[in-house]
Design an enzyme around this catalytic site. Sequence first.
Site, short mmCIF file in Angstrom:
data_model
loop_
_atom_site.label_atom_id
_atom_site.label_comp_id
_atom_site.label_asym_id
_atom_site.label_seq_id
_atom_site.Cartn_x
_atom_site.Cartn_y
_atom_site.Cartn_z
N SER A 288 -27.89 60.95 63.91
CA SER A 288 -26.51 60.89 64.40
C SER A 288 -26.43 59.92 65.56
O SER A 288 -27.37 59.16 65.83
CB SER A 288 -26.02 62.27 64.80
OG SER A 288 -26.79 62.77 65.89
N GLY B 151 -26.47 60.44 68.78
CA GLY B 151 -27.45 60.68 69.84
C GLY B 151 -28.79 60.04 69.56
O GLY B 151 -29.40 59.43 70.45
N GLU B 152 -29.25 60.15 68.33
CA GLU B 152 -30.52 59.52 67.96
C GLU B 152 -30.41 58.01 67.96
O GLU B 152 -31.36 57.29 68.29
CB GLU B 152 -30.98 60.03 66.59
CG GLU B 152 -31.55 61.43 66.61
CD GLU B 152 -30.47 62.50 66.71
OE1 GLU B 152 -30.81 63.65 67.02
OE2 GLU B 152 -29.27 62.17 66.50
N PHE B 153 -29.24 57.50 67.57
CA PHE B 153 -29.03 56.05 67.64
C PHE B 153 -29.21 55.56 69.07
O PHE B 153 -29.90 54.56 69.33
CB PHE B 153 -27.64 55.68 67.13
CG PHE B 153 -27.30 54.22 67.33
CD1 PHE B 153 -27.69 53.28 66.40
CD2 PHE B 153 -26.62 53.80 68.47
CE1 PHE B 153 -27.39 51.92 66.59
CE2 PHE B 153 -26.31 52.46 68.66
CZ PHE B 153 -26.69 51.52 67.72
N GLY C 185 -32.77 55.48 70.06
CA GLY C 185 -33.56 54.38 69.50
C GLY C 185 -33.02 53.00 69.78
O GLY C 185 -33.66 51.99 69.46
#
Length: 377
Positions: free
Chosen positions: A16, A18-20, A23
């Site tokens: 989602s 947040g992970e984007f 990273g």
Amino acid sequence: MKRTDGDRTVWFHCASLGEFEQGRRVMEQFMAQHPGWRLVVSFFSPSGYTVRQNYPLASCVCYLPLDTARNARRFLEIVRPSLAFFVKYELWYNYLRLLHQQGIPTFLISAIFRPSQPFFRWWGRAYRRWLGYFTRVFVQDAESLALLNRYGISNAQVAGDTRFDRVREAAQHAEPLAQLSSFFANRHTLVAGSTWPPDEAGLVEVAKRLPDEWCMVLIPHEIDVRRIAQWRESIGRPSLLYSELGGQCASAEYRILVVDTVGLLLRLYQYATLAYVGGGFGVGIHNTLEPAAFGVGVVFGPNYQRFREAVGLVDTTAALPVDRVEKIPNQLLSLMASPEQLASMGQAATHYVQMHTGATARILGVVGETLGENPEG
């Protein structure tokens, strides 16, 4: 035949938004070092795809098809990645298996592992085998590494949390908000970000008792016109709504600004003397690293233990939790009256962020070695 840079693709998969963001610094640094490569970003959640579908660095942003053998095979045939990254918790069996079988270097970044996860249950042997498909698993902390080693997983190392690199870089390049220069001039500022109704109940009392040399910015997590109108009225003093500016500069006559526009929170933290981060009286607090990256002390509610950066900020005295809504006004007003404590919290926040940066460089150093690149180049 050896593929040239122009034929090479790096693929990042994020669950989602947040992970984007977790990273993102790795993506951007990799592409800066490899300008001839193509970037493909995939999401599972609409919250990520909807916001980042036009991410300018990527040649393609898409949803990842469901994890079936057929979908995985077709996806890899189309994308033809030379390198793959999965962020934090994303483990898709068929994709990982095929990447491994095809000899494509694959990395898991910013991972955290706990004994309660399926990998470490009595029935978790198959899940642990999935971790072996990664070329390298980059974990955030030594506890995660020790847990993996205890179960015979040796392709892991501590790199840290890439979010620290992201927020520090974003803070260093935050653009000023020219419309608000007069509003912030010569005043201390409390920025209350991502607030929910329980937070706002305490913050309204702060607004009523705001010291003369302070101004206050309220940024609700959700833009609810009716709710905003209600607590503007309950404050009992003039407040300015950001959407009402219409391109004009905010008047210094106001001391309370309500931001009813999304996407400004990070930039507003650059003006903060003190920050309050919402969500801590619900399922959990929002982003505490953003104000910390600007060297700002933070206050938040009691539900923060699941967020290791918040725990770290508390442990280093850069943040103070409050356990009841009724305590919000006295805690914030007490800090406003103590410039020495505010300065100390800010210094601790800066130090904490600085001490935890560098994950991106460590990850890309290993990636470069995997690609056979000169580490000095």
